[in-house]
Design a protein around this motif. Sequence first.
Motif, PDB file in Angstrom:
ATOM      1  N   ARG A 110     -15.785   6.323   4.712  1.00  0.00           N
ATOM      2  CA  ARG A 110     -14.581   5.564   5.029  1.00  0.00           C
ATOM      3  C   ARG A 110     -13.435   5.843   4.048  1.00  0.00           C
ATOM      4  O   ARG A 110     -12.786   4.937   3.533  1.00  0.00           O
ATOM      5  CB  ARG A 110     -14.884   4.066   5.098  1.00  0.00           C
ATOM      6  CG  ARG A 110     -15.824   3.659   6.218  1.00  0.00           C
ATOM      7  CD  ARG A 110     -15.335   4.057   7.608  1.00  0.00           C
ATOM      8  NE  ARG A 110     -13.975   3.679   7.915  1.00  0.00           N
ATOM      9  CZ  ARG A 110     -13.626   2.597   8.594  1.00  0.00           C
ATOM     10  NH1 ARG A 110     -14.572   1.803   9.058  1.00  0.00           N
ATOM     11  NH2 ARG A 110     -12.360   2.317   8.823  1.00  0.00           N
ATOM     12  N   SER A 141     -13.214  -1.342   0.559  1.00  0.00           N
ATOM     13  CA  SER A 141     -11.887  -1.917   0.725  1.00  0.00           C
ATOM     14  C   SER A 141     -10.887  -1.198  -0.161  1.00  0.00           C
ATOM     15  O   SER A 141     -11.199  -0.817  -1.292  1.00  0.00           O
ATOM     16  CB  SER A 141     -11.932  -3.400   0.349  1.00  0.00           C
ATOM     17  OG  SER A 141     -10.692  -4.010   0.554  1.00  0.00           O
ATOM     18  N   ASP A 164     -10.680   6.838   4.809  1.00  0.00           N
ATOM     19  CA  ASP A 164      -9.430   6.380   5.411  1.00  0.00           C
ATOM     20  C   ASP A 164      -8.966   5.062   4.798  1.00  0.00           C
ATOM     21  O   ASP A 164      -7.785   4.739   4.836  1.00  0.00           O
ATOM     22  CB  ASP A 164      -9.593   6.215   6.931  1.00  0.00           C
ATOM     23  CG  ASP A 164     -10.681   5.227   7.302  1.00  0.00           C
ATOM     24  OD1 ASP A 164     -11.846   5.431   6.878  1.00  0.00           O
ATOM     25  OD2 ASP A 164     -10.384   4.252   8.023  1.00  0.00           O
ATOM     26  N   ARG A 165      -9.879   4.323   4.190  1.00  0.00           N
ATOM     27  CA  ARG A 165      -9.513   3.049   3.557  1.00  0.00           C
ATOM     28  C   ARG A 165      -8.733   3.260   2.257  1.00  0.00           C
ATOM     29  O   ARG A 165      -8.241   2.298   1.680  1.00  0.00           O
ATOM     30  CB  ARG A 165     -10.767   2.216   3.312  1.00  0.00           C
ATOM     31  CG  ARG A 165     -11.392   1.746   4.613  1.00  0.00           C
ATOM     32  CD  ARG A 165     -12.650   0.962   4.386  1.00  0.00           C
ATOM     33  NE  ARG A 165     -13.181   0.466   5.665  1.00  0.00           N
ATOM     34  CZ  ARG A 165     -14.423   0.057   5.828  1.00  0.00           C
ATOM     35  NH1 ARG A 165     -15.266   0.062   4.817  1.00  0.00           N
ATOM     36  NH2 ARG A 165     -14.829  -0.356   7.006  1.00  0.00           N
ATOM     37  N   ARG A 209      -5.753  -4.858   1.176  1.00  0.00           N
ATOM     38  CA  ARG A 209      -6.201  -5.998   1.987  1.00  0.00           C
ATOM     39  C   ARG A 209      -5.005  -6.890   2.303  1.00  0.00           C
ATOM     40  O   ARG A 209      -4.163  -7.141   1.433  1.00  0.00           O
ATOM     41  CB  ARG A 209      -7.225  -6.839   1.220  1.00  0.00           C
ATOM     42  CG  ARG A 209      -8.638  -6.396   1.400  1.00  0.00           C
ATOM     43  CD  ARG A 209      -9.631  -7.499   1.056  1.00  0.00           C
ATOM     44  NE  ARG A 209      -9.607  -7.930  -0.313  1.00  0.00           N
ATOM     45  CZ  ARG A 209     -10.476  -7.519  -1.247  1.00  0.00           C
ATOM     46  NH1 ARG A 209     -11.407  -6.647  -0.965  1.00  0.00           N
ATOM     47  NH2 ARG A 209     -10.400  -7.992  -2.465  1.00  0.00           N
ATOM     48  N   HIS A 241      -5.540  -5.910  -4.628  1.00  0.00           N
ATOM     49  CA  HIS A 241      -5.660  -5.340  -3.280  1.00  0.00           C
ATOM     50  C   HIS A 241      -4.459  -5.694  -2.398  1.00  0.00           C
ATOM     51  O   HIS A 241      -4.207  -5.034  -1.409  1.00  0.00           O
ATOM     52  CB  HIS A 241      -6.922  -5.860  -2.577  1.00  0.00           C
ATOM     53  CG  HIS A 241      -8.198  -5.360  -3.145  1.00  0.00           C
ATOM     54  ND1 HIS A 241      -8.693  -4.107  -2.865  1.00  0.00           N
ATOM     55  CD2 HIS A 241      -9.087  -5.948  -3.981  1.00  0.00           C
ATOM     56  CE1 HIS A 241      -9.848  -3.949  -3.501  1.00  0.00           C
ATOM     57  NE2 HIS A 241     -10.106  -5.047  -4.191  1.00  0.00           N
TER      58      HIS A 241
END
Length: 166
Positions: free
Chosen positions: A4, A38, A6-7, A41, A82
């Motif tokens: 992931r 993550s 892409d995060r 966020r 985040h």
Amino acid sequence: MAQRLDRLDGLHGCIRQPAMLLIERCATKLNRKLLVVSGWRSIQEQALNYQKGRTFNRATGEWDVTDKKGIVTDKKPGLSAHNVITRQGERASMALDVIPLTEDGKADWEVDDDFWDKLYELAWKVGLDPLGDPIGSYLAGDKGHFEEPAFKLKLEGLGLIQPATT
């Protein structure tokens, strides 16, 4: 399970390259792939994380701790690394969360402290703070959290803001 990567798209440029280096060096030096749990966020996502292990007290208007083991963050919505954004409202996270993957590609939520110690050493070498801001404030349940060192001191100079203030 994919890593992931892409995060990482919502990370600010100053932390994106160190994050990629950490992922690459973990694979080569520790023989473990990392899953990016993550990056950036939203305030709503932060609120959901903040509620874990807490119950809202209507009398005080605060979230009371009801299960210490359930707590995954001590940052209220809008105050997390985040949640950082540019003044124009674009994503600019100063933090990422990772977890190692097992050989068969599943998240390893039971990884031992020896792994974290080695990963933290790699993190410092690539320019990431594995302990949080201020140093040493990380939670036992948030061992995969990495930040731009002293990010709060850099926000104004980089044209960044935290959506909420203390």
